[in-house]
Design an enzyme around this catalytic site. Structure first.
Site, short mmCIF file in Angstrom:
data_model
loop_
_atom_site.label_atom_id
_atom_site.label_comp_id
_atom_site.label_asym_id
_atom_site.label_seq_id
_atom_site.Cartn_x
_atom_site.Cartn_y
_atom_site.Cartn_z
N TYR A 36 0.85 -1.19 0.00
CA TYR A 36 0.00 0.00 0.00
C TYR A 36 0.89 1.25 0.00
CZ TYR A 36 -3.30 3.54 1.66
OH TYR A 36 -4.04 4.69 1.78
N GLU A 119 -29.64 -0.08 16.12
CA GLU A 119 -28.25 0.33 15.93
C GLU A 119 -27.64 0.75 17.25
OE1 GLU A 119 -28.68 3.65 13.29
OE2 GLU A 119 -29.71 2.41 11.81
N LYS A 121 -25.81 3.68 19.65
CA LYS A 121 -25.75 5.14 19.82
C LYS A 121 -24.29 5.46 20.16
CE LYS A 121 -27.81 9.22 20.75
NZ LYS A 121 -26.58 9.98 20.66
N ASP A 123 -20.86 7.39 20.95
CA ASP A 123 -20.63 8.53 21.83
C ASP A 123 -19.55 9.40 21.20
OD1 ASP A 123 -21.00 10.07 24.00
OD2 ASP A 123 -20.01 8.74 25.44
N TYR A 229 -18.81 6.36 11.77
CA TYR A 229 -19.83 5.41 11.31
C TYR A 229 -21.04 6.20 10.81
CZ TYR A 229 -17.87 0.99 13.01
OH TYR A 229 -17.10 -0.12 13.19
N LYS A 320 -31.06 4.80 26.25
CA LYS A 320 -29.74 5.02 26.86
C LYS A 320 -29.37 3.93 27.86
CE LYS A 320 -28.68 9.42 25.59
NZ LYS A 320 -27.66 10.39 25.82
N CYS A 418 1.82 6.87 59.41
CA CYS A 418 0.67 6.06 59.03
C CYS A 418 -0.58 6.58 59.75
CB CYS A 418 0.93 4.60 59.40
SG CYS A 418 -0.53 3.56 59.26
N CYS A 421 -1.65 3.73 62.46
CA CYS A 421 -0.89 3.35 63.66
C CYS A 421 0.20 4.35 64.02
CB CYS A 421 -0.27 1.96 63.48
SG CYS A 421 1.11 1.93 62.34
N CYS A 436 3.38 1.83 55.12
CA CYS A 436 3.50 1.96 56.57
C CYS A 436 4.51 0.91 57.03
CB CYS A 436 2.13 1.68 57.19
SG CYS A 436 2.25 1.24 58.94
N CYS A 442 0.48 -2.56 63.15
CA CYS A 442 -0.53 -1.69 62.53
C CYS A 442 -1.86 -2.45 62.38
CB CYS A 442 -0.03 -1.24 61.16
SG CYS A 442 -1.21 -0.21 60.29
N1 5U1 Z 1 -27.26 5.07 15.24
C1 5U1 Z 1 -27.80 6.29 15.30
N2 5U1 Z 1 -27.39 7.27 16.06
N3 5U1 Z 1 -28.17 8.31 15.83
C2 5U1 Z 1 -28.17 9.57 16.35
N4 5U1 Z 1 -28.85 6.69 14.55
C3 5U1 Z 1 -29.11 7.96 14.88
N5 5U1 Z 1 -30.05 8.80 14.45
C4 5U1 Z 1 -30.08 10.05 14.95
C5 5U1 Z 1 -29.12 10.46 15.90
C6 5U1 Z 1 -29.16 11.84 16.46
O1 5U1 Z 1 -31.00 10.96 14.55
C7 5U1 Z 1 -31.99 10.59 13.60
C8 5U1 Z 1 -33.00 9.68 14.17
C9 5U1 Z 1 -32.60 11.88 13.16
#
Ligand code: 5U1
Length: 687
Positions: A36, A119, A121, A123, A229, A320, A418, A421, A436, A442
């Site tokens: 690559y 799906e 959520k 972070d 994602y 959540k 300590c 003690c 200690c 102790c």
């Molecule tokens: N996986 C997922 N996360 N998420 C966040 N789908 C998804 N959809 C979202 C949000 C804020 O909003 C739509 C339902 C509008």
């Protein structure tokens, strides 16, 4: 310019884009990294020679442009909605959502179950990617949903985001929505490197992702291990929208966009609950942080019928999980003294609900960790509790530090003695822990110290195990080992589950232990860094306890294998008046041994020889063999290596014997060992 160079450049771009997709999106590379790199370098060289062939979607153009003055506003053509959140834990969140959807759609009880797309959520930070005729032209943050910020330069540096879609006839417009995040292993690696090079580590993956995308200098964003994602679409033109949400995600994956494989299409509420529980169980083993799962009505027709309410679609919900990280305040830093005498700093926190429980304490491990975090009393901190792992302070939010700033926290300054003690506390060179020196004096270490004192290779008090020590200490019957010798039948027989016969047995075992050896006695005291072998060396070298008590560090260092650290431990132990008192009490209670003339050099026939024992010997127990070898000046090790001189093998010898044969180590049976020991057996001193 020849046609073939332009063609080669195009072919290279296609190949590199394809391999990026295999590597970053499908996680299934087809060629080695070196190959690559060769393709990439060839493209770079051709573009340097022919700048007119450079296009903005070239894989070499991920980092380009100068730092920005600020981010330009971007009006979203289709608003970026937020998602309704369901915080009811367990099944209720999923059942409520399903019930609401059925109500909105006016379904009857006997109508078929609804199909949902489930799906994760993620972070991180939501963004919108705009592709025109297959080329990434703009990336924007969500902002207030109507207007976001143009972060194209930074988003282009994210390797898994294609700069060009994988389609012969791409849509005129395709907006892809999803989340930028930092995978946890990459986050740990990045932070470790930052710490090594004296750079600033990221607070947590989420802040790291958001902060990186909002860097004005794209060169900085390019160094951050960002990932992405996709989970939906915004404006589209010239694209036949698939009929379901899950098929949209399939199509995005085909176009080269990363879509998590942790998704499912399920029927009805049971399917939602199953998905929720399955992900909940596996949450901590996922390579990225999530804060819940998302349920979406799969059919786009039904989505249209359901519509929106106050900028949230009715057809989706985020269910959540309890947060694994929370912000709180360190109200105080205190230390706890553990069973081994280590002083462990603990942050007393303003109680906070995190990882499903209320947390009010978090260990700070040791001084090194306090220094690394630079955590001070009064600081606002991020506390993490993932799974069953004990809560930890992951970062200090420095902007929230009270002013004037509290002083740095130094354990030794705050606790010169300590807290349990009052004995000296010490940090030995090369050790993270501050300890200690009180040992068995102790209370925090008392149980551990008593168990060690009574153990088989120390004073060998048969039957005095954990359960009994717990009772004796908790009832206040025993404070020091000397108290053991003052126990009478009346006290022992009153203990829980102690019949008269077993009480008598215990008292007899205690009585028997009075006849011991000096080496066992020294070992039993539990002096830090003094194991069995050192205890034997000390006994042999000094011959009597009084000689040992009189030795200073210099004299102690004359003992073979005793260096400055061990010498300091011993000197410190005997410098504590309460330790000397316990020693005297033990002697007064009748603990005795045969004293001998000091042997200042190792005279044993086996001096300098290392033995390994394996299998069962016909007449000697393993402990006896060990004692006799050591009494003759030899050492007994646990495993066979090139340094082993002899392996003593008995019946059923295992892998150690095989290893010895492989390495050509001399193998002895019991008779051969006895012959080696013979000279020593005459006039042998029992240490
Ligand atoms: N996986 C997922 N996360 N998420 C966040 N789908 C998804 N959809 C979202 C949000 C804020 O909003 C739509 C339902 C509008």
């Amino acid at each position: 310019m020849s046609q073939s160079i332009a063609e080669r450049v195009r072919a290279l771009r296609e190949q590199i884009n394809y391999h990026n997709y295999r590597y970053y999106v499908l996680d299934s590379p087809e060629i080695p990294d070196a190959e690559y790199d060769r393709l990439y370098r060839e493209l770079e060289a051709l573009e340097a020679e022919h700048p007119e062939l450079v296009t903005p979607d070239s894989p070499t153009r991920r980092v380009g442009g100068k730092p920005l003055e600020g981010f330009a506003p971007v009006a979203h053509r289709v608003p970026m909605l937020s998602i309704r959140t369901e915080t009811d834990i367990e099944a209720t969140g999923a059942l409520n959502f399903n019930a609401r959807i059925r109500r909105e759609l006016k379904l009857k009880d006997d109508d078929p179950p609804i199909e949902y797309a489930c799906e994760l959520k993620f972070d991180g930070l939501a963004i919108n990617l705009r592709y025109e005729h297959g080329v990434l032209v703009q990336a924007a943050t969500r902002g207030d949903g109507e207007t976001g910020e143009d972060v194209t330069q930074n988003v282009r540096t994210i390797r898994c985001i294609p700069l060009r879609l994988n389609a012969a006839k791409p849509p005129a417009v395709l907006e892809v929505r999803g989340e930028v995040f930092i995978p946890r292993p990459d986050f740990e690696r990045y932070n470790a490197k930052q710490r090594e090079s004296g750079g600033t580590p990221l607070v947590n993956p989420r802040n790291g992702a958001a902060g990186s995308i909002r860097q004005l200098d794209p060169a900085i964003a390019a160094q951050r291990p960002l990932s992405f994602y996709a989970y939906g679409v915004g404006e589209t033109a010239g694209w036949k929208l698939p009929p379901t949400h899950s098929r949209i995600l399939d199509a995005l994956l085909e176009l080269g966009l990363p879509v998590s494989s942790e998704r499912a299409v399920v029927q009805g509420p049971q399917g939602l609950v199953q998905f929720h529980d399955d992900i909940g169980r596996r949450r901590d083993s996922l390579p990225f942080d999530i804060d819940g799962v998302v349920y979406k009505v799969n059919s786009l027709d039904l989505q249209t019928r359901l519509g929106f309410v106050s900028r949230e679609p009715r057809w989706a919900v985020a269910h959540k999980f309890p947060p694994e990280e929370e912000l709180t305040v360190v109200q105080a830093i205190e230390v706890q003294v553990g069973r081994t005498g280590a002083l462990t700093p603990v942050a007393r926190l303003k109680p906070v609900f995190v990882g499903g429980v209320t947390v009010s304490n978090a260990t700070l491990h040791n001084q090194d960790e306090i220094d690394r975090l630079d955590v001070r009393e009064g600081d606002s901190v991020i506390v993490r509790r993932a799974g069953d792992v004990i809560p930890e302070v992951v970062a200090v939010v420095k902007d929230r530090r009270p002013q004037p700033a509290p002083v740095r926290f130094e354990i030794l300054q705050r606790y010169p003695a300590c807290p349990v003690c009052g004995s000296h506390v010490v940090r030995q060179p090369g050790e993270a822990a501050i300890r200690c020196s009180g040992g068995l004096y102790c209370p925090a270490q008392r149980k551990q110290a008593l168990l060690h004192f009574a153990s088989r290779r120390a004073m060998d008090i048969e039957g005095l195990g954990e359960r009994l020590v717990d009772q004796l200490v908790d009832l206040g019957l025993v404070r020091t080992p000397a108290d053991l010798y003052r126990l009478g039948m009346a006290k022992v027989a009153n203990l829980e589950r102690m019949a008269e016969k077993s009480a008598a047995k215990l008292l007899a075992a205690i009585e028997k232990s009075k006849h011991t050896t000096l080496a066992r006695f020294i070992f039993a005291l539990g002096i830090r860094n003094v194991g069995e072998t050192t205890a034997k060396d000390l006994a042999r070298h000094f011959g009597s306890l009084d000689a040992l008590l009189a030795a200073d560090e210099e004299a102690l260092m004359q003992v073979p294998d005793v260096g400055p650290v061990v010498a300091q431990s011993i000197a410190l132990f005997f410098s504590e008046p309460h330790n000397r008192e316990v020693v005297e009490q033990l002697r007064a209670a009748g603990v005795k041994w045969a004293e001998a003339a000091p042997q200042r050099r190792q005279l044993g026939a086996l001096a300098g020889k290392t033995f390994v024992l394996t299998g069962t010997l016909p007449n000697m127990t393993r402990d006896e063999a060990k004692d006799r070898i050591e009494a003759a000046g030899g050492k007994v090790a646990g495993s066979v290596s090139k340094k082993t001189d002899y392996v003593v093998a008995g019946a059923d010898a295992g892998s150690k014997l095989i290893k010895a044969q492989e390495l050509g180590v001399t193998i002895l049976d019991e008779d051969a060992l006895c012959r080696l020991l013979e000279p020593e057996a005459q006039g042998r001193l029992d240490f």
